[in-house]
Design a protein around this motif. Sequence first.
Motif, PDB file in Angstrom:
ATOM      1  N   ILE A  21       0.868  -1.177   0.000  1.00  0.00           N
ATOM      2  CA  ILE A  21       0.000   0.000   0.000  1.00  0.00           C
ATOM      3  C   ILE A  21       0.903   1.226   0.000  1.00  0.00           C
ATOM      4  O   ILE A  21       1.675   1.437   0.940  1.00  0.00           O
ATOM      5  N   SER A  22       0.840   2.015  -1.079  1.00  0.00           N
ATOM      6  CA  SER A  22       1.671   3.215  -1.086  1.00  0.00           C
ATOM      7  C   SER A  22       0.932   4.407  -0.496  1.00  0.00           C
ATOM      8  O   SER A  22       1.539   5.311   0.056  1.00  0.00           O
ATOM      9  N   GLN A  23      -0.359   4.409  -0.619  1.00  0.00           N
ATOM     10  CA  GLN A  23      -1.156   5.423   0.077  1.00  0.00           C
ATOM     11  C   GLN A  23      -2.392   4.742   0.619  1.00  0.00           C
ATOM     12  O   GLN A  23      -3.250   4.307  -0.141  1.00  0.00           O
ATOM     13  N   GLY A  24      -2.476   4.640   1.950  1.00  0.00           N
ATOM     14  CA  GLY A  24      -3.564   3.889   2.550  1.00  0.00           C
ATOM     15  C   GLY A  24      -4.657   4.800   3.052  1.00  0.00           C
ATOM     16  O   GLY A  24      -4.595   6.025   2.952  1.00  0.00           O
ATOM     17  N   ILE A  25      -5.667   4.181   3.594  1.00  0.00           N
ATOM     18  CA  ILE A  25      -6.790   4.887   4.201  1.00  0.00           C
ATOM     19  C   ILE A  25      -6.801   4.491   5.671  1.00  0.00           C
ATOM     20  O   ILE A  25      -6.708   3.306   6.009  1.00  0.00           O
TER      21      ILE A  25
END
Lengths: 337, 108
Positions: free
Chosen positions: B61-65
């Motif tokens: 995950i390079s940009q997660g939530i």
Amino acid sequence: MHFNGGTIRWMPVDPYCNGSSTTITIIQSYWWSYPIITCATNVPISTAGRSSQNRNLTCITDCSTDGGYSIMPVDILTDCTSTSSPLGMMASQRSVNTTLTPNAHFYLAHVGSAWIALNYPAQSGLQWSLTTFIDLRKRSDGYINTPPIASVASPQYVVVNKTTQIQIPVSDVNAGDDIRCRWSIYTPGYRRRKRWDEDEERINDEDDAQLYKAAVKNEETIHTRKKRGKCSGCGSVCAYNSNCCCSMCASTTCTGSTCTSTAGCPVVSTTVETPGTLMSTLSYPTRQPIDECGGICYPASVPSGTTLPNCTLSFTGLQTGSWYGIAIQVRINSNYE
Amino acid sequence: MSSVPVQFLIYVLPQPTCSNVPIILPLTECLEVTVGVMQSFNLSVINLCNPNDTDIVDIIISQGITGMQMGNLTTSPINASLVYVTFTWTPQANQIGQQQLCVTAYTR
């Protein structure tokens, strides 16, 4: 150091804030080699042998308008959020609130050492400097801009001799903001009566404005670079074989704590800025350098032909097994300035 | 104007046996979710190389939530070229609006 990069971003808790103080959230996200760095809270000091590797995010420029940041600085510790054993990667993150006076604007940096040996031929000992510009001055439409979010997993992999596009995913909460990416740069400082030109290397450390007075002991361990105070006898340049200034040397000819270039090593930055000193020929006050890239500044840090159009990096690696460091700044091209 | 830094490393690999990049499904999709209701969805990756030589090694995950969890990489029992991960998430009230998830699939 097994630090593989990351990002520092911030956002106002309330962009419409009108009070006597403004609270912002600073969010640091970093990538590490795993399992060399332990997945736990308080990365990296929770890894055995690294308990002394904490430091603060420091103000490097425009500190006279830091809104009180230096009174309650934020440190660089983060908490592990995910790992990949097959890839040897670990991600960490932490959000910290800090309260500043309104209209504060200053440059905040995470500086450290050292990256894995980078480039070809490989150079070790290169420091990092991740710099974010915090600007709480309200836009002309009345609110504080929230900077964009950008995030790239590290490391990225490319195949040798094949031009690869690496997209920098960027997003922004303010609808209509035009997001731009540019190479991180080193902006030299300047002071009274002289414009210090980065290309000019001066070995003469006598100067009209002696800003650097007290000698400060340089305590530097092999893997941790600590920012120190002002140097004596160094002026704006670390003299050949000098010790005290070289903890801040920008050039890779500075090895460990000693400047090894006979032409001198330029000083990257010092600590607290002297406020309000006006230049006699120019109308700017004394200002510290802004180091956004440490030892990985474009274009020397990447193979020639590397470009960054529209937040997409176009890169061709010519040497199998080599590492490169990429330093990018993401900002908004705003109509509201 | 405020700016944020992004710094990362690039490693140069030798020529692989197979240079076909995998396909991530869904390619782009906007899922509508509701605050307080747990969501679960799969993200699949199709390996376009011979699975005897090259596998999907992991998904990062390079940009997660915030609050979203990713399960372990699982190979489909009926198709050795298909792997998937299951994401679970209960959206919070302070997440109303658009949230972006970015992932990278790695092969070896």
